[in-house]
Design a protein around this motif. Structure first.
Motif, PDB file in Angstrom:
ATOM      1  N   VAL A 132       0.869  -1.180   0.000  1.00 11.86           N
ATOM      2  CA  VAL A 132       0.000   0.000   0.000  1.00 11.86           C
ATOM      3  C   VAL A 132       0.903   1.227   0.000  1.00 11.86           C
ATOM      4  O   VAL A 132       1.753   1.368   0.879  1.00 11.86           O
ATOM      5  N   ILE A 133       0.738   2.079  -0.985  1.00 10.06           N
ATOM      6  CA  ILE A 133       1.564   3.284  -1.085  1.00 10.06           C
ATOM      7  C   ILE A 133       0.832   4.438  -0.421  1.00 10.06           C
ATOM      8  O   ILE A 133      -0.221   4.872  -0.876  1.00 10.06           O
ATOM      9  N   GLY A 134       1.368   4.923   0.681  1.00 13.20           N
ATOM     10  CA  GLY A 134       0.793   6.053   1.383  1.00 13.20           C
ATOM     11  C   GLY A 134       0.119   5.665   2.683  1.00 13.20           C
ATOM     12  O   GLY A 134      -0.761   4.802   2.703  1.00 13.20           O
ATOM     13  N   ALA A 135       0.541   6.293   3.794  1.00 15.87           N
ATOM     14  CA  ALA A 135      -0.052   6.027   5.108  1.00 15.87           C
ATOM     15  C   ALA A 135      -0.972   7.167   5.511  1.00 15.87           C
ATOM     16  O   ALA A 135      -0.930   7.665   6.635  1.00 15.87           O
ATOM     17  N   GLY A 136      -1.822   7.589   4.570  1.00 18.00           N
ATOM     18  CA  GLY A 136      -2.861   8.558   4.870  1.00 18.00           C
ATOM     19  C   GLY A 136      -4.135   7.839   5.263  1.00 18.00           C
ATOM     20  O   GLY A 136      -4.135   6.624   5.517  1.00 18.00           O
ATOM     21  N   LEU A 151       3.905   1.720   2.676  1.00 23.34           N
ATOM     22  CA  LEU A 151       5.118   2.513   2.455  1.00 23.34           C
ATOM     23  C   LEU A 151       4.755   3.986   2.435  1.00 23.34           C
ATOM     24  O   LEU A 151       3.987   4.435   1.580  1.00 23.34           O
ATOM     25  N   GLU A 152       5.281   4.736   3.371  1.00 17.74           N
ATOM     26  CA  GLU A 152       4.968   6.157   3.525  1.00 17.74           C
ATOM     27  C   GLU A 152       6.229   6.994   3.326  1.00 17.74           C
ATOM     28  O   GLU A 152       7.248   6.746   3.979  1.00 17.74           O
ATOM     29  N   GLY A 207       9.343   7.031   5.890  1.00 16.03           N
ATOM     30  CA  GLY A 207      10.600   7.401   5.251  1.00 16.03           C
ATOM     31  C   GLY A 207      10.930   6.533   4.058  1.00 16.03           C
ATOM     32  O   GLY A 207      12.098   6.333   3.728  1.00 16.03           O
ATOM     33  N   ALA A 208       9.899   6.037   3.387  1.00 13.66           N
ATOM     34  CA  ALA A 208      10.089   5.139   2.242  1.00 13.66           C
ATOM     35  C   ALA A 208       9.346   5.724   1.037  1.00 13.66           C
ATOM     36  O   ALA A 208       8.116   5.605   0.946  1.00 13.66           O
ATOM     37  N   THR A 209      10.074   6.354   0.146  1.00 13.45           N
ATOM     38  CA  THR A 209       9.488   6.990  -1.035  1.00 13.45           C
ATOM     39  C   THR A 209       9.499   6.025  -2.209  1.00 13.45           C
ATOM     40  O   THR A 209      10.569   5.580  -2.642  1.00 13.45           O
ATOM     41  N   VAL A 210       8.322   5.701  -2.726  1.00 12.87           N
ATOM     42  CA  VAL A 210       8.227   4.798  -3.875  1.00 12.87           C
ATOM     43  C   VAL A 210       8.632   5.560  -5.136  1.00 12.87           C
ATOM     44  O   VAL A 210       8.090   6.625  -5.433  1.00 12.87           O
TER      45      VAL A 210
END
Length: 468
Positions: free
Chosen positions: A14-18, A38-39, A110-113
């Motif tokens: 899942v990309i983004g912890a919003g 991954l946020e 701290g993980a930028t896709v």
């Protein structure tokens, strides 16, 4: 172990912890699947925290995902009063961060896709494509790079970091980039003394016609009536004319706080704290001899100088890191093709967006889903409830529960506004039919362009929002 078996053992990235990304993770856990969120930010809900001062127009009862609430229950979390309206900061502190904590090491910050593809397959290759797991490239805050394999990818990265420009053509206006020191693309936090001093006593242009523009106008009006805000004045720049839909549904909106935003913007104008310029598409941003900014329209009109500009013209999705995947996106909205007709602001009719799920959000590349604000592409007015239903349906589909995934049970509140929003052209001027759901247009003072001896002559349309 064959490729299919190994893929099933992999996490769903899942990309983004919003709000929607964390809800997706909770839904996946409920379905017995393994999420990995991954946020890019240093904390969960990093984007929400950047508008922590803005109050949601949805109450607490509509911004908590049911699966997330189940996950939070064992931690002792107490659900806030459902009738209250959280600010972005409240949402982050009292729900989103506790949810991220409950998910534990399933969330990595701290993980930028930087890219997503199929293992060993670029966009061109067909052979054995669907049997290959996804490969997600990411960069950590220390600059190191990593690859993560996934059985599926849910992109909930949102659109917050890609605001649309002031330019009426969709491109930055001439001089817009060089005037960046006087332009912001966010609703300013006037609680911050430094930010407050930037706008107090100043003349500020607000470009945009949605909820964010309403909020900025209302905040500037509040500043104008405060002891330190004497002389504060707003210039509301609209690309279209004034019609019954300009201020939203008002008292007809089934989300009262959303309707109140439009009424607050109207009050800012009615009370003389802001003037309105209609039918103005910005072509250039220039500086005068006093280094103030002058907005120049594509038609050559020049507005009186302003000290600051707030650009709130919407957002657009960043699709660059998905370039090696086969997506089916509408050529206008950059939203999934099956979803686009439901949310197209050029065609939207009375009522609300039809609830939708995994089928409307599917692509030629199986296993990739764009959700949340990103699924709407350039279309406005997304509700958290919509995103929660999206990820519930997708999680059920990934778990093989097709009946549940296809059963969409969601009723969204109506806006009280009907017809197209007139994003491409000013609305027509004919009277609405009897019984129309459109409200009558407010009477607004019009601001004269800098070079004109008289006010703008474009009449506000009393109807037009209903079409013909």
């Amino acid at each position: 172990m064959n490729a299919s078996t190994s893929a099933e053992a992999l996490p769903v990235v899942v990309i983004g912890a919003g709000p929607i990304g964390l809800a997706a993770a909770a839904q996946l856990v409920e379905q017995g699947l393994r999420p990995l969120v991954l946020e890019a930010g240093s904390t969960a809900a990093a984007a929400v925290r950047q508008w922590s001062h803005v109050r949601l127009f949805s109450p607490w009862s509509e911004v908590v995902d049911p699966a997330a609430e189940k996950l939070l229950a064992p931690t002792g979390w107490v659900r806030p009063d459902g009738s209250g309206y959280p600010s972005g900061g409240d949402w982050a502190d009292h729900y989103l961060q506790p949810l991220a904590d409950a998910l534990g090491d399933r969330v990595r910050t701290g993980a930028t896709v930087t890219g997503v593809s199929r293992t060993g397959r670029d966009r061109v290759v067909d052979a054995d494509r669907e049997a290959q797991p996804f490969v997600v490239h990411l960069t950590r805050t220390d600059g190191s790079e990593e690859r993560v394999l996934a059985r599926a990818v849910i992109d909930a990265s949102g659109t917050w970091n890609t605001p649309s420009p002031a330019g009426g053509s969709g491109l930055p206006a001439l001089g817009e980039r060089s005037a960046a020191d006087r332009i912001t693309y966010r609703v300013p936090d006037l609680r911050d003394p430094a930010v407050r001093a930037r706008y107090a006593g100043k003349r500020t242009a607000v470009i945009g016609s949605g909820a964010s523009a309403f909020t900025a106008l209302a905040h500037l009006a509040d500043l104008a009536t405060s002891d330190d805000g004497t002389g504060t004045h707003g210039v509301w720049v609209l690309r279209r004319g004034i019609s019954g839909s300009t201020f939203g549904g008002g008292e007809a909106d089934q989300l009262p706080a959303r309707g109140a935003l439009g009424l607050a913007a109207k009050a800012a104008v009615d009370n003389g704290h802001a003037d309105a310029v209609t039918g103005f598409r910005t072509g250039a941003v220039e500086r005068d001899d006093a280094a103030r900014l002058v907005l120049v329209g594509e038609d050559g009109r020049r507005l009186d100088p302003v000290d600051e500009v707030i650009v709130l013209t919407g957002f657009r999705p960043d699709l660059t890191f998905l370039d090696e995947l086969r997506l089916a996106l509408d050529e206008r909205l950059q939203a999934p093709i099956s979803l686009a007709p439901l949310i197209d602001p050029n065609q939207h009719s009375c009522g609300t967006v039809y609830p939708h799920g995994h089928r409307e959000l599917s692509h030629p590349e199986p296993g990739i889903h764009l959700v949340g604000m990103k699924s709407y592409g350039r279309a406005p007015t997304f509700l958290a409830m919509t995103g929660y239903e999206q990820v519930r349906s997708i999680a059920a589909a990934l778990a093989g529960h097709t009946d549940s995934a296809d059963r969409i049970e969601l009723t969204l509140p109506e806006t009280g506004v009907c017809g197209g929003t007139g994003l491409s052209d000013p609305p027509p001027t004919e009277e609405p039919a009897t019984g129309s759901c459109c409200a009558p247009a407010p009477a607004l003072p019009q601001l004269a362009p800098h070079t004109s001896p008289s006010p703008l002559t474009e009449e506000a349309s009393p109807g037009g929002c209903c079409g013909s």
